[in-house]
Design a protein around this motif. Structure first.
Motif, PDB file in Angstrom:
ATOM      1  N   GLN A 148       0.828  -1.210   0.000  1.00  0.00           N
ATOM      2  CA  GLN A 148       0.000   0.000   0.000  1.00  0.00           C
ATOM      3  C   GLN A 148       0.865   1.264   0.000  1.00  0.00           C
ATOM      4  O   GLN A 148       0.512   2.277  -0.600  1.00  0.00           O
ATOM      5  N   LEU A 149       2.006   1.190   0.671  1.00  0.00           N
ATOM      6  CA  LEU A 149       2.955   2.299   0.642  1.00  0.00           C
ATOM      7  C   LEU A 149       3.396   2.572  -0.785  1.00  0.00           C
ATOM      8  O   LEU A 149       3.451   3.730  -1.230  1.00  0.00           O
ATOM      9  N   VAL A 150       3.696   1.507  -1.518  1.00  0.00           N
ATOM     10  CA  VAL A 150       4.104   1.655  -2.918  1.00  0.00           C
ATOM     11  C   VAL A 150       2.958   2.214  -3.760  1.00  0.00           C
ATOM     12  O   VAL A 150       3.130   3.182  -4.517  1.00  0.00           O
ATOM     13  N   THR A 151       1.776   1.620  -3.612  1.00  0.00           N
ATOM     14  CA  THR A 151       0.635   2.012  -4.445  1.00  0.00           C
ATOM     15  C   THR A 151       0.257   3.478  -4.259  1.00  0.00           C
ATOM     16  O   THR A 151      -0.038   4.185  -5.222  1.00  0.00           O
ATOM     17  N   ALA A 183       8.893 -12.696 -10.091  1.00  0.00           N
ATOM     18  CA  ALA A 183       7.450 -12.591 -10.353  1.00  0.00           C
ATOM     19  C   ALA A 183       6.988 -11.197 -10.780  1.00  0.00           C
ATOM     20  O   ALA A 183       6.252 -11.079 -11.772  1.00  0.00           O
ATOM     21  N   PRO A 184       7.358 -10.092 -10.064  1.00  0.00           N
ATOM     22  CA  PRO A 184       6.856  -8.778 -10.500  1.00  0.00           C
ATOM     23  C   PRO A 184       7.267  -8.423 -11.931  1.00  0.00           C
ATOM     24  O   PRO A 184       6.450  -7.929 -12.719  1.00  0.00           O
ATOM     25  N   LEU A 185       8.538  -8.694 -12.284  1.00  0.00           N
ATOM     26  CA  LEU A 185       8.988  -8.392 -13.642  1.00  0.00           C
ATOM     27  C   LEU A 185       8.318  -9.335 -14.643  1.00  0.00           C
ATOM     28  O   LEU A 185       7.948  -8.912 -15.751  1.00  0.00           O
ATOM     29  N   ALA A 186       8.143 -10.600 -14.274  1.00  0.00           N
ATOM     30  CA  ALA A 186       7.465 -11.554 -15.165  1.00  0.00           C
ATOM     31  C   ALA A 186       6.035 -11.096 -15.445  1.00  0.00           C
ATOM     32  O   ALA A 186       5.544 -11.205 -16.583  1.00  0.00           O
ATOM     33  N   MET A 187       5.356 -10.571 -14.424  1.00  0.00           N
ATOM     34  CA  MET A 187       3.997 -10.075 -14.623  1.00  0.00           C
ATOM     35  C   MET A 187       3.992  -8.890 -15.583  1.00  0.00           C
ATOM     36  O   MET A 187       3.111  -8.788 -16.455  1.00  0.00           O
ATOM     37  N   ARG A 188       4.962  -8.009 -15.439  1.00  0.00           N
ATOM     38  CA  ARG A 188       5.042  -6.864 -16.362  1.00  0.00           C
ATOM     39  C   ARG A 188       5.345  -7.329 -17.783  1.00  0.00           C
ATOM     40  O   ARG A 188       4.777  -6.812 -18.753  1.00  0.00           O
ATOM     41  N   GLU A 216      -0.054  -2.328 -10.638  1.00  0.00           N
ATOM     42  CA  GLU A 216      -0.992  -2.486  -9.523  1.00  0.00           C
ATOM     43  C   GLU A 216      -1.294  -3.962  -9.267  1.00  0.00           C
ATOM     44  O   GLU A 216      -1.406  -4.381  -8.109  1.00  0.00           O
ATOM     45  N   SER A 217      -1.398  -4.753 -10.329  1.00  0.00           N
ATOM     46  CA  SER A 217      -1.617  -6.197 -10.161  1.00  0.00           C
ATOM     47  C   SER A 217      -0.422  -6.859  -9.491  1.00  0.00           C
ATOM     48  O   SER A 217      -0.574  -7.737  -8.634  1.00  0.00           O
ATOM     49  N   ALA A 218       0.778  -6.436  -9.897  1.00  0.00           N
ATOM     50  CA  ALA A 218       1.987  -6.983  -9.279  1.00  0.00           C
ATOM     51  C   ALA A 218       2.046  -6.600  -7.804  1.00  0.00           C
ATOM     52  O   ALA A 218       2.406  -7.430  -6.951  1.00  0.00           O
ATOM     53  N   ASN A 219       1.682  -5.331  -7.477  1.00  0.00           N
ATOM     54  CA  ASN A 219       1.684  -4.893  -6.079  1.00  0.00           C
ATOM     55  C   ASN A 219       0.719  -5.714  -5.238  1.00  0.00           C
ATOM     56  O   ASN A 219       1.044  -6.141  -4.124  1.00  0.00           O
TER      57      ASN A 219
END
Length: 395
Positions: free
Chosen positions: A153-156, A234-239, A246-249
């Protein structure tokens, strides 16, 4: 009664510290590969900042243990939160200047902070009688549930506040959270190590040759290695699959919640069924995570894989930590615990470096398939140790 309240107060403060400080790791994992991809001179280096984060964990584990042994655990905690403030300030500056290598320096301090944070679990266990150690260890780890909410949430809510400098405000906010964590930890009251405790104890070489210790280390290594190995990519793979940040977060948020939510009852499970069975369940869940990821690359598959990975890490890592507590005497605790964490994080760094290269060159499915090899090693180690225990009991 007053002693019980004192112990409960320490556990509560350490759990709150875990919640606040755990946000550091979540912020780094959510942003590290993305910022790395923006700043790196070569896209193959995109996940290097996260790997440097893990190197920081490994490099600072033994020094943190030495500080705790000589000056007490609270001194080590405050040194760690100081590093937590530095990671936020340096990373924000790196984004403003567009400096990839300065960002890597920031994540190194983030790793130092994370190494100290993971000693909270042992500090809580050392501060209570033996019968309540699994429960205290587990409750402190449960503080990570809130880290799983705070970090993403801090990131978002901050990542676009200082445009065009994506995530600059996020890192400044993270530095503020680290400073708040230091204030909470100031109230922790743990006994200072005596001169006799610092001088006594068996040589580490003797302790490290115990089959129980070897098994505990292997299971801790595999649980943390695979969690980091898959979560780094995972986050980079999702991108790369066209999914949103937001989905990765959110995927990371549910992953971190799954990492720590079982801690409310993991201690009871260890007391009832024994640490080896809990570790076995964790390894099975990590295998299920990889299988889920292999079935597809939409949001549901990524989230399902990350949630199962978090659950598996909790049972595997908390169970392995409980096994470590069985391997040392009171006067040996800081040395043995630091050695265990050094081995775990040092090996984990290798997996983190490999993850980015595998993802870039071979894709997400290859990252998942590779994870089955270390799982087999951990299962074999558990099986051999269990067989040796049964043979000893029968004799």
């Amino acid at each position: 009664m007053s002693e019980r309240r004192h112990e409960a107060g320490n556990v509560a403060r350490l759990a709150i510290g875990q919640a606040l400080a755990g946000a550091n790791s979540t912020v780094v994992y959510a942003t590290g590969a993305i910022v790395g991809n923006m700043l790196a001179p070569d896209k193959a280096l995109a996940t290097l900042p996260i790997s440097i984060f893990v190197v920081g964990m490994a490099a600072c584990t033994l020094p943190a243990g030495a500080i705790a042994r000589r000056h007490g655990r609270r001194a080590a905690f405050l040194a760690g939160t100081g590093c937590g403030v530095l990671v936020g300030l340096i990373s924000a500056l790196a984004v403003l200047l567009g400096s990839f290598w300065l960002f890597c320096l920031g994540t190194f301090f983030g790793g130092a902070y994370a190494a100290v944070v993971l000693s909270f679990r042992f500090a809580a266990a050392d501060g209570v009688p033996a019968a309540r150690r699994p429960r205290a260890l587990s409750l402190v780890m449960a503080g990570g549930v809130f880290a799983g909410v705070i970090g993403p949430q801090l990131v978002t809510h901050t990542m676009y506040l200082w445009m065009p400098h994506l995530f600059a405000a996020t890192f400044l906010a993270q530095a503020g959270v680290a400073a708040l964590c230091a204030l909470v930890l100031l109230g922790v009251r743990l006994p200072m190590p005596s001169a006799a405790e610092m001088a006594a104890g068996r040589p580490l070489s003797v302790i490290a040759r115990q089959p129980r210790f070897i098994t505990a280390v292997i299971c801790g290594v595999v649980s943390y290695l695979l969690m980091n190995f898959l979560m780094t990519a995972a986050p980079l793979a999702m991108r790369l699959c066209g999914l949103s940040q937001e989905s990765a977060n959110l995927g990371l948020q549910w992953h971190v919640i799954a990492m720590y939510a079982p801690s409310f009852f993991t201690g009871r499970l260890i007391t009832r069924f024994g640490a080896p069975r809990v570790v076995t369940a964790g390894l099975a869940l990590i295998a299920a995570s990889a299988v889920t990821g292999l079935f597809g690359q939409d949001v549901g598959h990524f989230w399902g894989s990350l949630i199962l990975l978090g659950l598996g890490w909790n049972f595997g890592f908390v169970g392995a930590s409980a096994l470590v507590l069985e391997c040392h005497r009171p006067e040996e605790r800081t040395r043995v615990q630091s050695l265990n964490d050094f081995i775990v994080f040092g090996t984990m760094a290798l997996g983190s470096f490999a993850s980015g290269g595998l993802l870039t060159v071979y894709g997400w499915d290859t990252v998942l398939w590779v994870s089955f090899a270390p799982l087999g090693l951990a299962v074999a180690a558990l099986a051999m140790t269990s067989a040796a225990r049964r043979a000893g009991a029968a004799a």
